[in-house]
Scaffold this motif. Sequence first.
Motif, PDB file in Angstrom:
ATOM      1  N   ARG A 263      10.566 -13.310 -11.847  1.00  0.00           N
ATOM      2  CA  ARG A 263      10.010 -12.428 -10.820  1.00  0.00           C
ATOM      3  C   ARG A 263      11.071 -11.728  -9.980  1.00  0.00           C
ATOM      4  NH1 ARG A 263       4.979 -13.370  -8.583  1.00  0.00           N
ATOM      5  NH2 ARG A 263       5.130 -15.511  -9.347  1.00  0.00           N
ATOM      6  N   SER A 264      12.084 -12.475  -9.548  1.00  0.00           N
ATOM      7  CA  SER A 264      13.071 -11.896  -8.632  1.00  0.00           C
ATOM      8  C   SER A 264      13.917 -10.821  -9.315  1.00  0.00           C
ATOM      9  CB  SER A 264      13.966 -12.996  -8.059  1.00  0.00           C
ATOM     10  OG  SER A 264      14.554 -13.750  -9.099  1.00  0.00           O
ATOM     11  N   ILE A 265      13.912 -10.784 -10.639  1.00  0.00           N
ATOM     12  CA  ILE A 265      14.691  -9.765 -11.345  1.00  0.00           C
ATOM     13  C   ILE A 265      13.874  -8.490 -11.573  1.00  0.00           C
ATOM     14  CG2 ILE A 265      15.814  -9.239 -13.572  1.00  0.00           C
ATOM     15  CD1 ILE A 265      16.985 -12.027 -13.518  1.00  0.00           C
ATOM     16  N   VAL A 266      12.605  -8.643 -11.932  1.00  0.00           N
ATOM     17  CA  VAL A 266      11.819  -7.460 -12.311  1.00  0.00           C
ATOM     18  C   VAL A 266      10.660  -7.114 -11.370  1.00  0.00           C
ATOM     19  CG1 VAL A 266      12.363  -7.588 -14.770  1.00  0.00           C
ATOM     20  CG2 VAL A 266      10.416  -8.891 -13.880  1.00  0.00           C
ATOM     21  N   GLY A 267      10.361  -7.991 -10.419  1.00  0.00           N
ATOM     22  CA  GLY A 267       9.174  -7.788  -9.583  1.00  0.00           C
ATOM     23  C   GLY A 267       9.146  -6.470  -8.832  1.00  0.00           C
ATOM     24  N   GLN A 268      10.229  -6.183  -8.117  1.00  0.00           N
ATOM     25  CA  GLN A 268      10.212  -5.012  -7.230  1.00  0.00           C
ATOM     26  C   GLN A 268      10.414  -3.685  -7.956  1.00  0.00           C
ATOM     27  OE1 GLN A 268       8.891  -5.519  -4.547  1.00  0.00           O
ATOM     28  NE2 GLN A 268      10.004  -6.734  -3.033  1.00  0.00           N
ATOM     29  N   MET A 269      10.885  -3.705  -9.192  1.00  0.00           N
ATOM     30  CA  MET A 269      11.157  -2.424  -9.864  1.00  0.00           C
ATOM     31  C   MET A 269       9.885  -1.803 -10.452  1.00  0.00           C
ATOM     32  SD  MET A 269      11.390  -2.656 -13.549  1.00  0.00           S
ATOM     33  CE  MET A 269      10.309  -3.907 -14.245  1.00  0.00           C
ATOM     34  N   GLY A 270       8.766  -2.515 -10.382  1.00  0.00           N
ATOM     35  CA  GLY A 270       7.536  -1.996 -10.980  1.00  0.00           C
ATOM     36  C   GLY A 270       6.464  -1.675  -9.958  1.00  0.00           C
ATOM     37  N   SER A 271       5.745  -0.575 -10.196  1.00  0.00           N
ATOM     38  CA  SER A 271       4.571  -0.245  -9.381  1.00  0.00           C
ATOM     39  C   SER A 271       3.458   0.188 -10.323  1.00  0.00           C
ATOM     40  CB  SER A 271       4.839   0.934  -8.440  1.00  0.00           C
ATOM     41  OG  SER A 271       5.963   0.712  -7.641  1.00  0.00           O
ATOM     42  N   LEU A 272       2.239  -0.006  -9.886  1.00  0.00           N
ATOM     43  CA  LEU A 272       1.102   0.440 -10.689  1.00  0.00           C
ATOM     44  C   LEU A 272       0.505   1.676 -10.016  1.00  0.00           C
ATOM     45  CD1 LEU A 272      -0.871  -0.019 -13.050  1.00  0.00           C
ATOM     46  CD2 LEU A 272      -2.125  -1.625 -11.593  1.00  0.00           C
ATOM     47  N   LEU A 273       0.567   2.800 -10.742  1.00  0.00           N
ATOM     48  CA  LEU A 273       0.030   4.061 -10.216  1.00  0.00           C
ATOM     49  C   LEU A 273      -1.414   4.219 -10.678  1.00  0.00           C
ATOM     50  CD1 LEU A 273       0.772   6.809  -8.759  1.00  0.00           C
ATOM     51  CD2 LEU A 273       1.117   7.724 -11.068  1.00  0.00           C
ATOM     52  N   SER A 274      -2.258   4.603  -9.740  1.00  0.00           N
ATOM     53  CA  SER A 274      -3.685   4.707 -10.050  1.00  0.00           C
ATOM     54  C   SER A 274      -4.280   5.877  -9.276  1.00  0.00           C
ATOM     55  CB  SER A 274      -4.353   3.388  -9.644  1.00  0.00           C
ATOM     56  OG  SER A 274      -5.724   3.446  -9.878  1.00  0.00           O
ATOM     57  N   LYS A 275      -5.506   6.240  -9.620  1.00  0.00           N
ATOM     58  CA  LYS A 275      -6.153   7.353  -8.946  1.00  0.00           C
ATOM     59  C   LYS A 275      -7.515   6.910  -8.433  1.00  0.00           C
ATOM     60  CE  LYS A 275      -6.660  11.561 -11.090  1.00  0.00           C
ATOM     61  NZ  LYS A 275      -6.183  12.611 -12.030  1.00  0.00           N
ATOM     62  N   VAL A 276      -7.898   7.435  -7.295  1.00  0.00           N
ATOM     63  CA  VAL A 276      -9.218   7.102  -6.757  1.00  0.00           C
ATOM     64  C   VAL A 276     -10.282   7.809  -7.599  1.00  0.00           C
ATOM     65  CG1 VAL A 276     -10.759   7.278  -4.763  1.00  0.00           C
ATOM     66  CG2 VAL A 276      -8.312   6.852  -4.412  1.00  0.00           C
ATOM     67  N   ILE A 277     -11.234   7.022  -8.125  1.00  0.00           N
ATOM     68  CA  ILE A 277     -12.345   7.642  -8.857  1.00  0.00           C
ATOM     69  C   ILE A 277     -13.459   8.009  -7.868  1.00  0.00           C
ATOM     70  CG2 ILE A 277     -13.870   7.473 -10.853  1.00  0.00           C
ATOM     71  CD1 ILE A 277     -12.310   5.036 -11.779  1.00  0.00           C
ATOM     72  N   TYR A 278     -13.845   7.031  -7.059  1.00  0.00           N
ATOM     73  CA  TYR A 278     -14.883   7.284  -6.050  1.00  0.00           C
ATOM     74  C   TYR A 278     -14.558   6.572  -4.743  1.00  0.00           C
ATOM     75  CZ  TYR A 278     -17.590   8.379 -10.245  1.00  0.00           C
ATOM     76  OH  TYR A 278     -18.003   8.895 -11.428  1.00  0.00           O
ATOM     77  N   VAL A 279     -14.993   7.180  -3.649  1.00  0.00           N
ATOM     78  CA  VAL A 279     -15.020   6.455  -2.379  1.00  0.00           C
ATOM     79  C   VAL A 279     -16.480   6.115  -2.135  1.00  0.00           C
ATOM     80  CG1 VAL A 279     -14.486   6.519   0.073  1.00  0.00           C
ATOM     81  CG2 VAL A 279     -13.084   7.832  -1.543  1.00  0.00           C
ATOM     82  N   LYS A 280     -16.779   4.828  -2.104  1.00  0.00           N
ATOM     83  CA  LYS A 280     -18.175   4.408  -1.961  1.00  0.00           C
ATOM     84  C   LYS A 280     -18.400   3.777  -0.599  1.00  0.00           C
ATOM     85  CE  LYS A 280     -21.349   1.080  -4.047  1.00  0.00           C
ATOM     86  NZ  LYS A 280     -21.644   0.284  -5.241  1.00  0.00           N
ATOM     87  N   LYS A 281     -19.313   4.363   0.151  1.00  0.00           N
ATOM     88  CA  LYS A 281     -19.606   3.820   1.481  1.00  0.00           C
ATOM     89  C   LYS A 281     -20.748   2.819   1.367  1.00  0.00           C
ATOM     90  CE  LYS A 281     -17.156   7.171   3.707  1.00  0.00           C
ATOM     91  NZ  LYS A 281     -15.874   6.882   4.364  1.00  0.00           N
ATOM     92  N   ALA A 282     -20.515   1.622   1.823  1.00  0.00           N
ATOM     93  CA  ALA A 282     -21.591   0.636   1.897  1.00  0.00           C
ATOM     94  C   ALA A 282     -21.920   0.458   3.373  1.00  0.00           C
ATOM     95  CB  ALA A 282     -21.137  -0.673   1.279  1.00  0.00           C
ATOM     96  N   SER A 283     -22.918  -0.370   3.668  1.00  0.00           N
ATOM     97  CA  SER A 283     -23.350  -0.468   5.063  1.00  0.00           C
ATOM     98  C   SER A 283     -22.230  -0.978   5.966  1.00  0.00           C
ATOM     99  CB  SER A 283     -24.581  -1.368   5.170  1.00  0.00           C
ATOM    100  OG  SER A 283     -24.271  -2.634   4.648  1.00  0.00           O
ATOM    101  N   ALA A 284     -21.526  -2.008   5.498  1.00  0.00           N
ATOM    102  CA  ALA A 284     -20.531  -2.628   6.380  1.00  0.00           C
ATOM    103  C   ALA A 284     -19.104  -2.168   6.104  1.00  0.00           C
ATOM    104  CB  ALA A 284     -20.613  -4.142   6.253  1.00  0.00           C
ATOM    105  N   LYS A 285     -18.892  -1.571   4.953  1.00  0.00           N
ATOM    106  CA  LYS A 285     -17.501  -1.231   4.604  1.00  0.00           C
ATOM    107  C   LYS A 285     -17.435  -0.084   3.604  1.00  0.00           C
ATOM    108  CE  LYS A 285     -16.649  -5.442   2.867  1.00  0.00           C
ATOM    109  NZ  LYS A 285     -15.924  -6.459   2.107  1.00  0.00           N
ATOM    110  N   SER A 286     -16.206   0.351   3.330  1.00  0.00           N
ATOM    111  CA  SER A 286     -16.004   1.380   2.309  1.00  0.00           C
ATOM    112  C   SER A 286     -15.197   0.797   1.162  1.00  0.00           C
ATOM    113  CB  SER A 286     -15.234   2.557   2.891  1.00  0.00           C
ATOM    114  OG  SER A 286     -15.985   3.175   3.898  1.00  0.00           O
TER     115      SER A 286
END
Length: 378
Positions: A263-286
């Motif tokens: 982990r200490s060698i490769v952990g920080q060099m990686g990120s996961l890029l993603s895109k928002v598909i939907y913003v869903k509003k529920a009663s108490a949260k989004s």
Amino acid sequence: MAIDYTTIKTPAYLYDLGLLQQTLNFVKKEADAFDYHVHYALKANNNPKILELISEKGFGADCVSGNEVEEALKRGFKKEEIAFAGVGKTDDEINFALENDIFSFNCESLPEIEVINELAFKKQKIAPLALRINPNVDANTHKYITTGLDENKFGISLWELESILDRMKAMKNVQLKGLHFHIGSQITDLDTFKNLCNRINQIQEQFYARQIIVEHINVGGGLGINYHQPDEEPMSNFKSYFKIFNDFLELRPMQQLHFELGRSIVGQMGSLLSKVIYVKKASAKSFLIIDAAMTDLIRPSLYQAFHKIENLSSNGEDQEKYDVVGPVCESSDIFAKSVTLPSSKRGDYILIRSAGAYGQVMASNYNMRDNAQVVFIG
Ligand SMILES: *Cc1c(COP(=O)(O)O)cnc(C)c1O
């Protein structure tokens, strides 16, 4: 990050090879200062290019399956620098490792040692062994990544050590070369390693009383990374880490010290890029429903792991709280609950940080999902 992420098909693992090189140079420099040997734990990230960069720097390999041993050899790691651990090595895996004359079988039970002895006899070889000892030292980390307590399945318990050493006297095709320890992962309190050193000192006394001095001590891996502040601490404190072993571990003359860092060698060099598909509003949260899922990065679902999450598309004027979730049909497909982010909308790019270790390697195709692609940056 000077990269146009809008051209990248999501989800994608971004691997910063510049940071990887920097980390490798740092580890190498600090380990060389004490003449320590560092093996890279392939299971953290086995991307071929990454493995080649690491082997080129002269690191050894730490493998936990026959396929990992095969991959390590293929990616340039030297056979005499490959350690092979795991509680359930099969006959095929042991035979493969024997044929390739690896550095060490890190053995976790008497039945395993007996099988290695038998298979080595058939090949007229002498297998180099290290006993993986469960030192009963608490790693103070999540229970799923704690390995060095009596209740864990890993290693040989101290109470059975004497009888195993007695049994090994009669075995002609194994040779005791080392003692191996690995107490857990994502350890951020360096005092934990101090405790490990003290325990190893006691165990070495026990061996010394039997006139056994092994050639090497292997203290495993486990050094943690800063998931909360990856920009402030892009590299772990390898200097202090190695110094602890130098200050507290009593090595015998000529005894080598080995480490297995993942982990200490490769952990920080990686990120996961993603895109928002939907913003869903529920009663108490989004909910921010993004196109990455637990099938790409399971750590939050599996052990409530924290990853820093950023919205790359928003200027951040307004803030909101979201549960960031994937599309998979499991309630545990959650990256973070109630995280404060800039107000987000469909199409925004989301970056999940510190995902270089135990990310892509644990991917699955559950729900028949495609796997994230890999993009090298830096
Ligand atoms: C997983 C593992 C490692 C690496 O652990 P990190 O926490 O990633 O440094 C080292 N040794 C063994 C035996 C392992 O199973």
